[in-house]
Design a protein around this motif. Sequence first.
Motif, PDB file in Angstrom:
ATOM      1  N   VAL A   1      74.356  66.527  58.349  1.00 36.37           N
ATOM      2  CA  VAL A   1      75.401  64.725  57.889  1.00 36.37           C
ATOM      3  C   VAL A   1      75.141  63.273  58.568  1.00 36.37           C
ATOM      4  N   ALA A   2      74.660  63.231  57.655  1.00 38.14           N
ATOM      5  CA  ALA A   2      74.167  61.433  57.876  1.00 38.14           C
ATOM      6  C   ALA A   2      75.500  61.150  57.214  1.00 38.14           C
ATOM      7  N   PHE A   3      76.662  60.303  57.905  1.00 39.03           N
ATOM      8  CA  PHE A   3      77.454  59.143  57.590  1.00 39.03           C
ATOM      9  C   PHE A   3      76.501  57.400  57.777  1.00 39.03           C
ATOM     10  N   CYS A   4      76.715  57.063  56.202  1.00 35.83           N
ATOM     11  CA  CYS A   4      75.592  55.961  56.373  1.00 35.83           C
ATOM     12  C   CYS A   4      76.635  54.889  55.735  1.00 35.83           C
ATOM     13  N   CYS A   5      76.766  53.952  56.533  1.00 37.13           N
ATOM     14  CA  CYS A   5      77.614  52.520  56.657  1.00 37.13           C
ATOM     15  C   CYS A   5      77.208  52.225  55.049  1.00 37.13           C
ATOM     16  N   ASN A   6      77.724  51.502  53.933  1.00 30.15           N
ATOM     17  CA  ASN A   6      76.822  50.702  53.070  1.00 30.15           C
ATOM     18  C   ASN A   6      76.221  49.604  53.197  1.00 30.15           C
ATOM     19  N   TRP A   7      76.667  48.979  54.162  1.00 31.66           N
ATOM     20  CA  TRP A   7      76.353  47.329  53.836  1.00 31.66           C
ATOM     21  C   TRP A   7      75.093  47.298  54.961  1.00 31.66           C
ATOM     22  N   CYS A   8      74.704  48.715  55.301  1.00 30.72           N
ATOM     23  CA  CYS A   8      72.968  48.681  56.230  1.00 30.72           C
ATOM     24  C   CYS A   8      72.120  49.742  56.259  1.00 30.72           C
ATOM     25  N   SER A   9      72.955  50.995  56.445  1.00 33.42           N
ATOM     26  CA  SER A   9      72.108  52.125  56.784  1.00 33.42           C
ATOM     27  C   SER A   9      71.859  53.305  55.399  1.00 33.42           C
ATOM     28  N   TYR A  10      72.982  52.640  54.770  1.00 34.75           N
ATOM     29  CA  TYR A  10      72.544  53.368  53.166  1.00 34.75           C
ATOM     30  C   TYR A  10      71.360  52.589  52.167  1.00 34.75           C
ATOM     31  N   ALA A  11      71.471  51.757  52.955  1.00 33.52           N
ATOM     32  CA  ALA A  11      70.645  50.289  52.496  1.00 33.52           C
ATOM     33  C   ALA A  11      69.218  50.417  52.699  1.00 33.52           C
ATOM     34  N   GLY A  12      69.386  51.445  54.155  1.00 32.26           N
ATOM     35  CA  GLY A  12      68.115  51.049  55.246  1.00 32.26           C
ATOM     36  C   GLY A  12      67.326  52.391  54.226  1.00 32.26           C
ATOM     37  N   ALA A  13      68.264  53.921  53.913  1.00 32.01           N
ATOM     38  CA  ALA A  13      68.287  54.876  52.980  1.00 32.01           C
ATOM     39  C   ALA A  13      67.346  54.596  51.999  1.00 32.01           C
ATOM     40  N   ASP A  14      67.958  53.463  51.647  1.00 43.19           N
ATOM     41  CA  ASP A  14      67.574  53.479  49.651  1.00 43.19           C
ATOM     42  C   ASP A  14      66.116  52.215  49.792  1.00 43.19           C
TER      43      ASP A  14
END
Length: 147
Positions: free
Chosen positions: A14-27
């Motif tokens: 399970v990866a909890f990713c913050c919306n502003w950086c890490s989730y955008a990093g995944a994108d």
Amino acid sequence: MLETTTKEFQPRIVAFCCNWCSYAGADMAGTARKSYPANVKIIRVPCSCRVNPTFILRAFTQGADGVIIAGCHPGDCHYTQGNYFTRRRMTLLMSLLDFMGVDGRRLRLEWISAAEGNKFAQVMTDFTATIQELGENVKLRDLRCKK
Ligand code: FES
């Protein structure tokens, strides 16, 4: 003839990713066509500090073999100091996991910015390999949740 099949252990991460950086990093990893293991299930949170330590314990009891929290780099949090709270909480949670006999390598905290798609893919690949090496997490698993 009896055929035996050896199934390789596939960890649940399970990866909890913050919306502003890490989730955008995944994108960004997706945009750059950088692949990472499908074992990683991302949960988007507004900030890494939104991840209450009980979320992590619950993930472990529900069958996660590893949990990773990814947030903005220190000083870059969209909410100014959210990731500083995260860092403190995770330090305490690591001690608690250690006390409970859970290998600390099952929980990881990473800072990944929106521009770090490569890093995102690399961290997720590396973490998956670590968990694969550690094997199934049975210490915290709630057997009532077993299907
Ligand atoms: Fe990313 Fe706070 S907004 S860690």
